[in-house]
Design an enzyme around this catalytic site. Structure first.
Site, PDB file in Angstrom:
ATOM      1  N   GLU A  12      32.112  45.882  -4.754  1.00 19.50           N
ATOM      2  CA  GLU A  12      31.464  46.959  -4.002  1.00 19.50           C
ATOM      3  C   GLU A  12      30.085  47.318  -4.549  1.00 19.50           C
ATOM      4  O   GLU A  12      29.191  47.705  -3.804  1.00 19.50           O
ATOM      5  CB  GLU A  12      32.333  48.227  -4.007  1.00 19.50           C
ATOM      6  CG  GLU A  12      33.732  48.028  -3.474  1.00 19.50           C
ATOM      7  CD  GLU A  12      34.729  47.828  -4.597  1.00 19.50           C
ATOM      8  OE1 GLU A  12      34.337  47.215  -5.622  1.00 19.50           O
ATOM      9  OE2 GLU A  12      35.886  48.256  -4.465  1.00 19.50           O
TER      10      GLU A  12
ATOM     11  N   ASP B 218      -3.944  27.330  -7.202  1.00 19.56           N
ATOM     12  CA  ASP B 218      -5.323  26.993  -6.909  1.00 19.56           C
ATOM     13  C   ASP B 218      -6.024  26.738  -8.239  1.00 19.56           C
ATOM     14  O   ASP B 218      -5.517  27.125  -9.299  1.00 19.56           O
ATOM     15  CB  ASP B 218      -5.972  28.160  -6.152  1.00 19.56           C
ATOM     16  CG  ASP B 218      -7.389  27.849  -5.722  1.00 19.56           C
ATOM     17  OD1 ASP B 218      -7.674  26.674  -5.456  1.00 19.56           O
ATOM     18  OD2 ASP B 218      -8.204  28.780  -5.660  1.00 19.56           O
TER      19      ASP B 218
ATOM     20  N   ASP C  57      -6.231  33.079  -4.890  1.00 16.70           N
ATOM     21  CA  ASP C  57      -6.956  34.319  -4.616  1.00 16.70           C
ATOM     22  C   ASP C  57      -7.923  34.205  -3.447  1.00 16.70           C
ATOM     23  O   ASP C  57      -8.520  35.186  -3.024  1.00 16.70           O
ATOM     24  CB  ASP C  57      -7.718  34.778  -5.863  1.00 16.70           C
ATOM     25  CG  ASP C  57      -8.801  33.787  -6.282  1.00 16.70           C
ATOM     26  OD1 ASP C  57      -8.788  32.649  -5.774  1.00 16.70           O
ATOM     27  OD2 ASP C  57      -9.652  34.148  -7.110  1.00 16.70           O
TER      28      ASP C  57
ATOM     29  N   ASP D 270      -6.150  30.375   0.631  1.00 20.64           N
ATOM     30  CA  ASP D 270      -4.832  30.301  -0.001  1.00 20.64           C
ATOM     31  C   ASP D 270      -3.759  31.090   0.756  1.00 20.64           C
ATOM     32  O   ASP D 270      -2.574  30.983   0.448  1.00 20.64           O
ATOM     33  CB  ASP D 270      -4.899  30.824  -1.436  1.00 20.64           C
ATOM     34  CG  ASP D 270      -5.785  29.983  -2.334  1.00 20.64           C
ATOM     35  OD1 ASP D 270      -5.751  28.749  -2.180  1.00 20.64           O
ATOM     36  OD2 ASP D 270      -6.515  30.547  -3.165  1.00 20.64           O
TER      37      ASP D 270
ATOM     38  N   ASN E  79      43.165  39.360  -9.813  1.00 21.84           N
ATOM     39  CA  ASN E  79      43.993  40.507  -9.446  1.00 21.84           C
ATOM     40  C   ASN E  79      44.722  40.259  -8.125  1.00 21.84           C
ATOM     41  O   ASN E  79      45.915  40.566  -7.983  1.00 21.84           O
ATOM     42  CB  ASN E  79      43.142  41.775  -9.330  1.00 21.84           C
ATOM     43  CG  ASN E  79      42.682  42.282 -10.694  1.00 21.84           C
ATOM     44  OD1 ASN E  79      43.240  41.913 -11.718  1.00 21.84           O
ATOM     45  ND2 ASN E  79      41.656  43.103 -10.689  1.00 21.84           N
TER      46      ASN E  79
ATOM     47  N   ASN F 234      38.850  49.787  -9.468  1.00 19.57           N
ATOM     48  CA  ASN F 234      37.591  49.109  -9.126  1.00 19.57           C
ATOM     49  C   ASN F 234      36.381  50.008  -9.345  1.00 19.57           C
ATOM     50  O   ASN F 234      35.328  49.553  -9.791  1.00 19.57           O
ATOM     51  CB  ASN F 234      37.629  48.652  -7.658  1.00 19.57           C
ATOM     52  CG  ASN F 234      38.538  47.455  -7.458  1.00 19.57           C
ATOM     53  OD1 ASN F 234      38.759  46.676  -8.371  1.00 19.57           O
ATOM     54  ND2 ASN F 234      39.091  47.326  -6.254  1.00 19.57           N
TER      55      ASN F 234
ATOM     56  N   ASP G  40      33.368  49.170 -11.758  1.00 17.76           N
ATOM     57  CA  ASP G  40      32.034  48.981 -11.171  1.00 17.76           C
ATOM     58  C   ASP G  40      31.005  49.929 -11.765  1.00 17.76           C
ATOM     59  O   ASP G  40      29.855  49.550 -12.007  1.00 17.76           O
ATOM     60  CB  ASP G  40      32.098  49.172  -9.653  1.00 17.76           C
ATOM     61  CG  ASP G  40      32.754  47.980  -8.964  1.00 17.76           C
ATOM     62  OD1 ASP G  40      32.723  46.890  -9.550  1.00 17.76           O
ATOM     63  OD2 ASP G  40      33.293  48.149  -7.861  1.00 17.76           O
TER      64      ASP G  40
END
Length: 872
Positions: free
Chosen positions: A304, A346, A613, A617, A681, A706, A710
């Site tokens: 989650e 570049d 730059d 590009d 689990n 959980n 978490d």
């Protein structure tokens, strides 16, 4: 941006190029007739009509996204979609506790992403300079300054030093005009522009190469010119680039990886949900409770906190980089940096210093000679015209190195200005009571006016052998990437101070001066470090091959072969795909070819970064997985980027790459460990459901387990990462994730089954009346092992000895275990249908947990030997 789109853009660009070349081939009178204009310019009335017809001369760049759109985009995440689906099912089945937990996780993740991307956008747009550019346009016979967006085809524009070219135009008059085209071509040297240039008639030359055409996005370095506007707005070369650069970035390596993991999770949920539901419904007979339990198992299988953990990791990486003067516009770019295995860059300004310096001053034999520098200095110092980049390089070198001129009492008496037919400049002066005529210019044109050479103070006739030797020296300097000028003199030509081009003959060539845009001092060490971290560096430049080869050699990029834009244009797609990985230098590329090369590399399975730059590009920046530009880049270039460097250096890019790998490593710790643990689990529940007369754990108990786990993992972004984990680019692999899950998930199930056996046989929790004891015992052991697993599987080394988690991660784990135990033994246990645990339970709990950790550490080593996984 797919191949079809790139092809369409290239065809469209070719059509525009042919049209420009056709217009450039017309005489001035024919041009005036074609564009319905005159030397007096357009009338105000005609200009107004054309503005309505062609539209404003502007290339609309992206505007800041409104906060509400950023807020909506913050929810656009595959994992959020998975959680949202489960949340809707939970609400439909009135399992509001589960729905609340998932809703909070989704909201927290979206808020984190919104805040970071809103700040980045604000910082990015704050870099823009809000100024209105104007240009000198002749209308009704009067030259006036008007805003550039009001320029229309047929306008007569006057250009002078410092001006921006407002649109694509053809020159009808010039005087010593030098244009900086580096933003379009990548070439660091200024380009000479003049009317009726020979190259204009060359059918193989591109429009950009034509020396009588000037383009939007370039600027005047020196001189003056008058031009007729041919194309404005999106019809210009700049418009082509901008139109492509503002398109939405396609899916990156990060997006594809997240999508793969989300699909894997959905498949697991779709397979296990009906299995758990049917198994419990059949064995227990209570289909309603079986359905809610199956929902809880599906939620338990899904990490989650994953959206929040991922976003926290990325935001933490962005914060770390911001302290190193890096603006992260797109959070996903952090992880893409970690996955990057090819960096395309570049040349000008990224691996070079974007300036011209004098590097050699040699006599006709190639030996260093102070006299050559002295003469070059006098020529550059006393000319009264505009001093170009090479003049400044001569003066800076002379003054910086404290050279003393051997001449005394210098007084300038005359000058023959530079022009494009002679390609040289002469300054006449009196020095020590003698008149000296000193000339500096292009090598071929200088050789034509020289009859003698000076070597080590001795004057010799310019023989055929010497000419051959000098040409060889010039070619050698060119191969080393130098722009070469020759220097010559003539003494006491006149007694009067009046000189003409007729005097430029029978001169004495004293030697050559060579100029380079040198490689940055830090570039070589940085590129070496990127190579050590298994990132291939390729140079994609609009500049010529010789210059680019020299720069690559200086910074340690091996170049065996070079592909040019012309060669790529003739190649079949499969031929380019076969060569693109082995070639490190691509020269004379147009903007779309840069994007094409990046796409081919991506199709070969690479995660590609591009750093540039220039305006040219922008398409490559948009196509790359990570587009990197600098603060001084054009607005259109910054908008096409996902990362903006406030310092134009590769060093910070190396730091970003390593930070990206740390972010990915910590993110994958949570994904792999949590999914494998949750799978274990679920597997345990499936086995238990077959023989237990009750549920092994209630849905509310699964959810609180959980949630505790978490929340403890929120500190993962601040975990330590082993140095070995940052050595290689990191890659998403659902195949490795499945292997990891199937190896370590069932292992945890074995110890769950041992716990079931202990609770069933040792503590007699084998009846419906004792199910609370069974569930409480498994809850404590399950939560403890699930949390401690993180400490072991976060590293492939021996946990606690060779590699330790950060203090924050370790303390959060201990705290989470303590919270779980408190819930199980305190008075609040009844709210979750837990019951008191006997004193005898705790030695069993410690024994099972300790044995599990030992077996897990051994299993980890076996896993590495069996699968030879480089990373966890």
């Amino acid at each position: 941006m797919n191949k079809k789109l790139i092809k369409q853009i290239q065809i469209k660009s070719n059509q525009k190029e042919l049209e420009l070349k056709k217009l450039a081939s017309l005489s001035e009178r024919e041009l005036m007739m074609e564009l319905r204009t005159s030397t007096q310019g357009l009338t105000t009335e005609d200009a107004t009509k054309r503005l309505a017809e062609f539209g404003p001369n502007e290339v609309s760049t992206q505007k800041p996204k409104p906060w509400y759109l950023l807020a909506i985009q913050a929810f656009e995440d595959p994992f959020v979609y998975v959680l949202a689906l489960l949340m809707i099912v939970s609400i439909a089945t009135k399992d509001f506790e589960a729905a609340l937990v998932m809703g909070i996780m989704i909201l927290f993740s979206a808020i984190l992403r919104f805040v970071q991307e809103y700040r980045s956008q604000k910082a990015s747009f704050a870099l823009k300079e809000m100024i209105e550019n104007t240009c000198a346009i002749t209308r009704d016979g009067v030259t006036i300054e008007i805003p550039m967006d009001e320029v229309v085809p047929g306008d007569i524009v006057t250009l002078s030093t410092g001006d921006m070219v407002p649109a694509d135009a053809v020159l009808i008059w010039t005087k010593d005009l030098f244009i900086n085209q580096s933003s379009l071509t990548g070439e660091s040297m200024p380009v000479e522009k003049f009317v009726d240039a020979k190259i204009t008639r060359d059918q193989e030359a591109t429009a950009i190469d034509m020396q009588d055409l000037v383009f939007m996005g370039t600027d005047v370095l020196s001189g003056q010119g008058t031009a007729i506007i041919l194309k404005t707005g999106y019809q210009t070369f700049f418009g082509d680039i901008a139109q492509n650069a503002t398109q939405k970035r396609g899916n990156t390596a990060f997006d594809n990886g997240m999508s793969q993991v989300s699909k894997l999770l959905l498949r697991m949920v779709l397979i296990l949900f009906p299995v758990v539901f049917l198994l419990n419904g059949i064995t227990k007979g209570d289909w309603t409770q079986a359905f809610f339990f199956a929902i809880a198992v599906a939620v338990g299988l899904t990490p989650e906190m994953l959206p929040m953990i991922v976003t926290s990791n990325l935001a933490k990486g962005a914060l770390t980089l911001s302290k190193k003067k890096v603006i992260v516009k797109e959070l996903n770019a952090i992880q893409n940096l970690g996955s990057m295995d090819v960096l395309c860059t570049d040349k000008t300004g990224t691996i070079t210093e974007d300036r011209v310096v004098l590097v050699e001053h040699v006599n006709p034999l190639g030996e260093e000679d102070q006299e050559v520098l002295n003469f070059a200095y006098l020529n550059s110092r006393y000319q009264t015209g505009w001093k170009n980049l090479m003049d400044h390089a001569v003066l800076n070198y002379f003054e910086t190195n404290n050279h003393e001129n051997s001449f005394q009492k210098v007084e300038k008496i005359d000058e023959i200005p530079f022009d494009f037919s002679r390609r040289r400049l002469t300054v006449a002066m009196t020095v020590d009571e003698h008149q000296w005529m000193i000339t500096k210019g292009a090598v071929e044109e200088m050789e034509e006016v020289c009859s003698h050479v000076q070597i080590n103070g001795e004057i010799r006739e310019l023989s055929a052998d010497l000419r051959k030797s000098m040409r060889s020296l010039n070619h050698k300097m060119n191969r080393n990437g130098m722009r070469v000028l020759a220097v010559a003199y003539k003494k006491d030509v006149h007694t009067t101070p009046i000189y003409t081009t007729k005097d430029e003959k029978d001169m004495i060539l004293v030697g050559f001066v060579g100029f380079l845009d040198p490689a940055k001092g830090s570039a070589k060490t940085t590129i070496a470090s990127l190579h050590e971290h298994h990132v291939a560096v390729k140079v994609l430049t609009g500049d010529n091959e010789l210059v680019a080869r020299k720069v690559c050699a200086d910074v340690g990029i091996k170049v065996d072969e070079v592909l040019t834009g012309a060669q790529i244009a003739e190649m079949a797609e499969e031929e380019l795909k076969a060569q693109v990985e082995t070639i490190n230098l691509f020269a004379k590329l147009d903007p779309m070819q840069k994007a094409q090369i990046i796409q081919v590399l991506q199709e070969k399975g690479h995660t590609v970064g591009f750093m540039g730059d220039g305006i040219n590009d922008a398409p490559a920046l948009r196509k790359a997985d990570i587009g990197i530009s600098v603060e001084s880049a054009a607005d259109i270039t910054k908008e096409a980027s996902s990362i903006i460097l406030l310092e134009k250096s590769l060093q910070v890019l190396e730091t970003g790459t390593l930070e990206g790998r740390k972010v990915f490593s910590n993110m994958m710790k949570y994904i792999k460990i949590t999914i494998s643990s949750n799978f274990g689990n679920v597997f345990s529940v499936l086995v238990a459901s077959a023989f237990l007369p009750f549920l092994p754990m209630l849905s509310i108990q699964l959810l609180i387990q959980n949630l505790i786990y978490d929340v403890a993992q929120l500190t993962i972004p601040w975990d330590n990462v082993d140095q070995e984990e940052t050595t290689y680019p990191v890659k998403w692999s659902t195949q490795n994730l499945v292997k990891f899950t199937l190896w370590f998930g069932p292992l945890s199930s074995i110890f769950d089954l041992i716990t079931f056996g202990v609770m069933w046989f040792v503590f007699g929790a084998n009846t419906l009346s004792n199910q609370g004891l069974f569930q409480t015992g498994w809850f404590v052991i399950g939560l403890t092992t699930q949390i401690l697993v993180v400490q072991l599987l976060r590293t492939k080394k021996i946990a606690f000895i060779q590699s330790r988690a950060s203090k924050l991660v370790f303390c959060s784990s201990i705290f989470a275990i303590a919270v779980g135990i408190v819930i199980a033994i305190s008075p609040i246990k009844t709210a979750f249908d837990f019951t008191a645990l006997p004193v005898e339970y705790w030695p069993w709990m410690l024994g099972i947990v300790g044995l599990f950790l030992l077996v897990l550490e051994a299993s980890k080593k076996i896993y590495q030997l069996v699968f030879r996984e480089r990373e966890f």
